[in-house]
Design an enzyme around this catalytic site. Structure first.
Site: not given
Length: 284
Positions: A10, A97, A100-102, A136
């Site tokens: 995102k 980064a 919101a990869g995790g 998130d």
């Protein structure tokens, strides 16, 4: 049974912190949208009553420090699931980064295990559960474009933003989100015009959307990390219609209407920054 599921990143079209709450968190007002840069998760039920993470990237933990693991444990314990699962993660989203990869991985895990274990939970129920492990994750469960309020867990869906090019650049530094919020001075920041942004999205006016982007956390991250400021300035100099840091950073993204300009920005940053991507808003 095996399930394959994508976990899209995102970006924050806006991020505003309104005040500090009694629980120590900031009350936020964020407009976010998913993009077509995604991790891929494969989930397979096992007879052993355990959760196994197969992480291809050596720098990502495969234990309880990982939100995927936490999401699996949450469902397993809450609903007394006796089956185990093996989850293979193909990591494409940059780590730490502001993308919101995790959280997206955790959302994909909740969705996938809900199906794999036959729990029959609604998206709203999964979102309510997700607040126990991260703010998130709720947005990542719904995806698309949305307004997030509260700690970020109260989601109001919005129309998808008009098609455009998005150039992402992540410098090789890490930023602590709690550290950024700790240094945020709400009396000195310029707050984004969220109302104008929401009107632009409602009217599908791409120029209005570009003009209304803003992120109060830039006041901290750009000041402490000159490389982030340089990337943003470079994007604008090479023709981005808008450029903004996502989340607490350090990734900066440029929004661009024309492919030729997006390609020029992408090429100009590749020699300047290791991780550069050119993507679109996410469409299922």
């Amino acid at each position: 049974m095996k399930i394959n599921i994508k976990a899209p990143a995102k970006i924050n079209l806006s991020l505003d912190a309104l005040y500090k709450r009694e629980d120590g968190y900031h009350e936020v007002e964020m407009v976010m949208t998913t993009i077509d840069l995604s991790d891929r998760l494969t989930m397979e039920a096992t007879e052993q009553d355990e959760i196994l993470l197969d992480v291809k990237a050596h720098f990502i933990p495969d234990d309880k420090r990982n939100l995927i693991y936490q999401a699996a444990v949450l469902l397993k314990q809450r609903f007394e699931v006796k089956q185990g699962v093996r989850i293979v993660i193909d990591k494409q989203i940059p780590v730490s980064a502001g993308l919101a990869g995790g959280s997206s991985d955790a959302a994909a895990t909740l969705k996938g295990l809900n199906e794999l274990w036959g729990l029959g939970l609604s998206l709203d129920q999964l979102a309510e559960l997700s607040a126990e492990i991260g703010s998130d994750i709720a947005f990542c469960l719904y995806g698309g474009t949305a307004l997030a309020t509260g700690r970020g867990e109260i989601i109001t869906p919005l129309p998808m933003i008009p098609s455009c090019w998005i150039v992402l650049a992540k410098p090789s530094i890490s930023v602590s989100t709690p550290g950024v919020y700790k240094e945020l001075d709400l009396e000195k920041v310029e707050h984004p015009n969220t109302k104008r942004l929401l009107q632009g999205i409602e009217n599908q006016n791409i120029n209005e959307i570009f003009a209304a982007t803003g992120n109060v956390l830039e006041s901290v991250t750009l000041e402490k990390n000159p490389i982030v400021k340089q990337i943003k300035e470079r994007m604008l100099a090479f023709g981005a219609d808008a450029a903004l840091m996502s989340g607490s950073g350090p990734t900066v993204f440029g929004l661009v209407k024309q492919y030729s300009r997006a390609k020029r920005i992408y090429n100009s940053l590749r020699g300047f920054c290791e991780e550069v991507y050119m993507v679109h808003p996410w469409k299922e």
